[in-house]
Scaffold this motif. Structure first.
Motif, PDB file in Angstrom:
ATOM      1  N   TYR A 116      28.573  30.662  30.512  1.00  0.00           N
ATOM      2  CA  TYR A 116      28.112  31.502  31.615  1.00  0.00           C
ATOM      3  C   TYR A 116      26.590  31.568  31.674  1.00  0.00           C
ATOM      4  O   TYR A 116      26.046  32.449  32.313  1.00  0.00           O
ATOM      5  N   ARG A 179      35.759  38.086  41.925  1.00  0.00           N
ATOM      6  CA  ARG A 179      36.829  37.822  40.966  1.00  0.00           C
ATOM      7  C   ARG A 179      37.854  38.939  41.080  1.00  0.00           C
ATOM      8  O   ARG A 179      37.491  40.101  41.198  1.00  0.00           O
ATOM      9  N   PRO A 180      39.135  38.575  41.026  1.00  0.00           N
ATOM     10  CA  PRO A 180      40.147  39.608  41.199  1.00  0.00           C
ATOM     11  C   PRO A 180      40.215  40.577  40.020  1.00  0.00           C
ATOM     12  O   PRO A 180      40.550  41.733  40.194  1.00  0.00           O
ATOM     13  N   LEU A 181      39.917  40.091  38.833  1.00  0.00           N
ATOM     14  CA  LEU A 181      40.065  40.927  37.638  1.00  0.00           C
ATOM     15  C   LEU A 181      38.727  41.047  36.920  1.00  0.00           C
ATOM     16  O   LEU A 181      37.806  40.281  37.165  1.00  0.00           O
ATOM     17  N   VAL A 182      38.663  42.006  36.025  1.00  0.00           N
ATOM     18  CA  VAL A 182      37.440  42.206  35.251  1.00  0.00           C
ATOM     19  C   VAL A 182      37.263  41.024  34.305  1.00  0.00           C
ATOM     20  O   VAL A 182      38.132  40.772  33.464  1.00  0.00           O
ATOM     21  N   PRO A 183      36.185  40.256  34.426  1.00  0.00           N
ATOM     22  CA  PRO A 183      35.996  39.134  33.504  1.00  0.00           C
ATOM     23  C   PRO A 183      35.262  39.585  32.231  1.00  0.00           C
ATOM     24  O   PRO A 183      34.379  40.435  32.293  1.00  0.00           O
ATOM     25  N   LEU A 184      35.681  39.017  31.098  1.00  0.00           N
ATOM     26  CA  LEU A 184      34.996  39.307  29.825  1.00  0.00           C
ATOM     27  C   LEU A 184      34.071  38.123  29.569  1.00  0.00           C
ATOM     28  O   LEU A 184      34.311  37.314  28.694  1.00  0.00           O
ATOM     29  N   GLY A 188      34.491  35.992  25.387  1.00  0.00           N
ATOM     30  CA  GLY A 188      35.926  35.763  25.416  1.00  0.00           C
ATOM     31  C   GLY A 188      36.767  36.422  24.350  1.00  0.00           C
ATOM     32  O   GLY A 188      37.020  37.630  24.424  1.00  0.00           O
ATOM     33  N   GLU A 192      38.641  40.305  23.841  1.00  0.00           N
ATOM     34  CA  GLU A 192      40.085  40.200  24.085  1.00  0.00           C
ATOM     35  C   GLU A 192      40.873  40.737  22.894  1.00  0.00           C
ATOM     36  O   GLU A 192      41.811  41.518  23.048  1.00  0.00           O
ATOM     37  N   LEU A 195      40.576  44.516  22.625  1.00  0.00           N
ATOM     38  CA  LEU A 195      41.420  45.204  23.609  1.00  0.00           C
ATOM     39  C   LEU A 195      42.895  45.119  23.224  1.00  0.00           C
ATOM     40  O   LEU A 195      43.644  46.081  23.415  1.00  0.00           O
TER      41      LEU A 195
ATOM     42  N   TYR B  80      49.579  33.517  38.293  1.00  0.00           N
ATOM     43  CA  TYR B  80      48.398  34.125  37.669  1.00  0.00           C
ATOM     44  C   TYR B  80      48.812  35.306  36.803  1.00  0.00           C
ATOM     45  O   TYR B  80      48.393  35.438  35.636  1.00  0.00           O
ATOM     46  N   TRP B  88      48.081  37.922  27.160  1.00  0.00           N
ATOM     47  CA  TRP B  88      47.866  39.274  26.600  1.00  0.00           C
ATOM     48  C   TRP B  88      49.002  39.659  25.660  1.00  0.00           C
ATOM     49  O   TRP B  88      48.780  40.299  24.622  1.00  0.00           O
ATOM     50  N   LEU B 248      46.780  45.721  30.835  1.00  0.00           N
ATOM     51  CA  LEU B 248      45.767  44.751  30.421  1.00  0.00           C
ATOM     52  C   LEU B 248      45.778  43.531  31.342  1.00  0.00           C
ATOM     53  O   LEU B 248      44.737  43.065  31.806  1.00  0.00           O
ATOM     54  N   ALA B 249      46.998  43.025  31.596  1.00  0.00           N
ATOM     55  CA  ALA B 249      47.119  41.757  32.318  1.00  0.00           C
ATOM     56  C   ALA B 249      46.684  41.872  33.766  1.00  0.00           C
ATOM     57  O   ALA B 249      46.197  40.907  34.351  1.00  0.00           O
ATOM     58  N   SER B 250      46.866  43.063  34.353  1.00  0.00           N
ATOM     59  CA  SER B 250      46.527  43.178  35.768  1.00  0.00           C
ATOM     60  C   SER B 250      45.111  43.696  35.966  1.00  0.00           C
ATOM     61  O   SER B 250      44.657  43.809  37.096  1.00  0.00           O
ATOM     62  N   ALA B 251      44.410  44.021  34.875  1.00  0.00           N
ATOM     63  CA  ALA B 251      43.054  44.542  35.033  1.00  0.00           C
ATOM     64  C   ALA B 251      42.000  43.593  34.485  1.00  0.00           C
ATOM     65  O   ALA B 251      40.928  43.450  35.065  1.00  0.00           O
ATOM     66  N   ILE B 252      42.304  42.951  33.359  1.00  0.00           N
ATOM     67  CA  ILE B 252      41.240  42.230  32.653  1.00  0.00           C
ATOM     68  C   ILE B 252      41.616  40.764  32.492  1.00  0.00           C
ATOM     69  O   ILE B 252      42.693  40.428  31.986  1.00  0.00           O
ATOM     70  N   GLU B 253      40.716  39.913  32.915  1.00  0.00           N
ATOM     71  CA  GLU B 253      40.944  38.477  32.900  1.00  0.00           C
ATOM     72  C   GLU B 253      40.873  37.957  31.463  1.00  0.00           C
ATOM     73  O   GLU B 253      39.889  38.187  30.767  1.00  0.00           O
ATOM     74  N   ILE B 254      41.929  37.256  31.050  1.00  0.00           N
ATOM     75  CA  ILE B 254      41.939  36.724  29.684  1.00  0.00           C
ATOM     76  C   ILE B 254      41.798  35.206  29.727  1.00  0.00           C
ATOM     77  O   ILE B 254      42.349  34.553  30.617  1.00  0.00           O
ATOM     78  N   ASN B 255      41.052  34.682  28.765  1.00  0.00           N
ATOM     79  CA  ASN B 255      40.898  33.239  28.585  1.00  0.00           C
ATOM     80  C   ASN B 255      40.660  32.491  29.893  1.00  0.00           C
ATOM     81  O   ASN B 255      41.512  31.715  30.337  1.00  0.00           O
ATOM     82  N   PRO B 256      39.497  32.715  30.552  1.00  0.00           N
ATOM     83  CA  PRO B 256      39.223  32.052  31.834  1.00  0.00           C
ATOM     84  C   PRO B 256      38.877  30.585  31.637  1.00  0.00           C
ATOM     85  O   PRO B 256      37.711  30.184  31.613  1.00  0.00           O
TER      86      PRO B 256
END
Lengths: 215, 440
Positions: A116, A179-184, A188, A192, A195, B80, B88, B248-256
């Motif tokens: 990023y 972005r639809p979701l909160v990106p970390l 990464g 994750e 959380l 998705y 998650w 978690l899955a519907s709020a926070i993006e994992i492993n983009p």
């Protein structure tokens, strides 16, 4: 015009730079010689606020420069008037292709600056800075001059078109709010994992409360 | 009506009423820590359900893997969500297994006759970690490719067989054309089916041998009947697991993976760490000494010690623990009663030292990120974690054992106090009089 700027630059140089880099630009025990440094060097180091450093042994990161554009140009005019040469300020054109820039970024930049462009450690106490604060010209300057631990890239390695594309890619990262979701985006798996454990902590609280209630 | 007919259909053919009645009457202990394993179980259910969905999307080929995963975006919302829930759940799954295992360990539920189920559980933990790692590697993105490169190097470090093993896995040299298809077979078929079989064995043994319980009465089984009581409670545990994972899955993006980009053997993102349950191995590699030996002309690379020997020792210790515990406690009697953790301070010490060691190694896996955040030298952190691994774990064990011993002493003192039962009686003035009663 150039002479007037160079004289103004000499005054600024005397106030802000000469104590370390020397009145003759040959450097001192505290700082390297900057004779023949060139426009790109001066513009990068001063424009990103890394110079003038408050303490010569503390490496500054990107910060707001205390100088105006005219003052920086005056410093460039002075330094290049003492000894001409060095890389000129590269021209970065708008309208680069961010997709192509992304591939180039993966090949040349991501190893140190991160996926990023957020910056990351590169071993010992060195780190590659975030590129998100840099302007596209500063980005291109860094590529050409290779400040600090960074290797300089010649025209044959990354051409002018390539730099336009890389700059377009890095700029597109800032525009990534869609972005639809909160990106970390920082690192990464570390947030994750934290959380995930927080979720298990919540489940334990649930189990604890649930087994005590409604006996 | 329909239920009765269906029930009679099966009863007349299988005699199922008897065992349904027995299953409904099974007693489940009433203690919060007995939900921990259920959280792991329900995470596994979520993993299988979403995993089946993902098999329809994923292309297990060297060229197609990345595009098929990176193509899962907001434009394909159901896929998705499935991918989000799947990853998650994996993060939650292994964590839930560990807390479940910690409860079993500290209450000594692994004692005779339950040693077999302990070993089954440890096997599932190892297989779950492997499933997680292989799944994380499947998208063929730059981050997981870096992990595969490390895993490949560790595999190569195995004396004699390492080179052949790596060639088999890769279908050539790394990263070979067969790597992703092989990982897919391992991740989507072999490992989950094996975990499923072990899970069935785990639950069958649990039913056959009955639950352990905290109530110190070996003659009675104390708890709640499955129907109608515990069935609804375990359903609530299921929904709690689903809820937490879905939040978690519907709020926070994992492993983009689309951000990390496709893996090439010359790409490496920075920083690069694995998912949390593999991080202790990464940390061990970062702390491991640069010790390279030659045995009979055969090189043993430095990664062999932290990458193969250390996890081997940890697994051996965990598998053998019920028998080591027997040696220390000199107690080989069969029991169904759990020991409160404080009854054996040395066991608390061993457990705390193991947790501390895992924590230090896990933290060491992101030492570069900490160094940057704290503005310190990475090498200073490496040495700090080496010191903590060598001495901090022992100190943590001793401290935990001392605390447990102290708690036991206090518990014993208060235990006598608690036996004094007092009845309060309201008197004519509106106050209360104490009446000493005999202990029941």
């Amino acid at each position: 015009m150039f002479v007037a700027a160079a004289i103004a630059g000499a005054l600024l140089y005397g106030q802000h730079c000469a104590s370390c880099h020397g009145a003759d630009l040959r450097g001192s025990v505290n700082a390297p010689s900057i004779r023949g440094a060139g426009a790109a060097q001066v513009d990068f180091w001063v424009g990103t606020g890394r110079m003038p450093a408050a303490l010569p042994w503390v490496e500054e990161g990107h910060r707001r420069t205390p100088f105006t554009r005219e003052q920086i140009d005056a410093l460039i005019a002075y330094v290049t008037s003492v000894q001409p040469g060095g890389a000129a300020i590269p021209v970065v054109l708008p309208g680069g292709d961010p997709r192509r820039g992304r591939t180039l970024f993966e090949q040349n930049c991501e190893h140190c600056h991160g996926a990023y462009a957020q910056g990351a450690s590169i071993g010992s106490s060195e780190w590659a800075p975030s590129l998100r604060d840099a302007s596209r010209v500063q980005l291109a300057e860094a590529v050409r001059i290779g400040p600090g631990q960074m290797p300089p890239f010649a025209e044959q390695q990354l051409g002018g078109r390539d730099l336009d594309d890389v700059a377009a890619y890095v700029e597109s990262l800032d525009a990534g709010a869609d972005r639809p979701l909160v990106p970390l985006t920082s690192s990464g798996p570390v947030p994750e994992g934290l959380l995930g454990w927080l979720a298990v902590g919540l489940l334990i609280v649930f189990a604890f409360g649930y087994s005590r209630s409604s006996r | 009506m329909i239920v009765r007919r269906v029930g009679r259909f099966f009863d007349e053919r299988l005699g199922s009423d008897a065992w349904i009645r027995a299953a409904c009457a099974k007693i489940y202990p009433d203690h919060w820590s007995f939900y921990l394993g259920e959280f792991a179980l329900y995470s596994f259910v979520l993993l299988v359900a979403t995993g089946i969905w993902l098999t329809f999307i994923f292309q297990p080929t060297a060229g197609g893997a990345f595009d098929s995963v990176a193509g899962v975006t907001r434009a394909t919302p159901v896929a998705y969500l499935m991918r989000q829930v799947h990853h998650w759940s994996a993060v939650v799954f292994v964590a839930a297994i560990l807390v479940h295992m910690a409860r079993i360990f500290f209450t000594a539920a692994f004692r005779k006759p339950r040693e077999i189920n302990w070993v089954v559980g440890i096997s599932m933990l190892i297989l779950a970690s492997l499933t997680g790692f292989t799944g994380y590697s499947l998208p063929d993105d730059a981050l997981s490719g870096t992990g595969l490169r490390i895993a490949n190097s560790v595999l190569l470090s195995l004396p004699l067989v390492g080179g052949w093993g790596a060639a088999l896995l890769n279908g050539g040299s790394y990263p070979g054309p067969e790597l992703i298809p092989h990982l897919y077979t391992i991740h989507a078929y072999f490992l989950p089916v094996t975990i499923g079989a072990l899970l069935a064995l785990h639950l069958a043994l649990l039913t056959y041998q009955k639950h352990t319980q905290f109530v110190p009465d070996p003659a009675r089984v104390v708890g709640r009947r499955f129907w109608p009581d515990y069935a609804l409670r375990t359903l609530a545990a299921f929904f709690a697991t689903v809820a937490v994972t879905l939040i978690l899955a519907s709020a926070i993006e994992i492993n983009p993976v689309a951000d990390y980009g496709r893996y090439h053997d010359w790409t490496i993102p920075n920083p690069a760490v694995p998912d949390w349950y593999a991080a202790w191995l990464e940390g061990a590699l970062r702390l491991g000494p640069a010790l390279e030996l030659r045995i009979a002309g055969h090189p043993i690379p430095a990664v062999f010690w932290p990458g193969v020997v250390l996890p081997g020792l940890v697994i051996a210790l965990l598998v053998a623990w019920p028998w080591i515990d027997k040696r220390i406690s000199r107690d080989d009697a069969a029991t169904d009663v759990l020991a409160p953790a404080t009854t054996a301070p040395w066991r608390v010490g061993v457990g705390a030292a193991l947790i501390a060691a895992g924590l230090v190694l896990t933290l060491a896996a992101s030492d570069d990120q900490q160094a940057r955040a704290l503005h310190v030298d990475v090498r200073a952190l490496v040495n700090l974690y080496r010191g903590l691994f060598a001495f901090g774990t022992i100190a943590a064990g001793i401290a935990a054992a001392a605390i447990a011993r102290e708690l036991r002493v206090r518990y014993d003192e208060r235990g006598h106090e608690a036996e004094r039962v007092v009845a309060l009686r309201r008197n004519a003035e509106g106050g209360f009089d104490e009446e000493e009663t005999k202990p029941a």
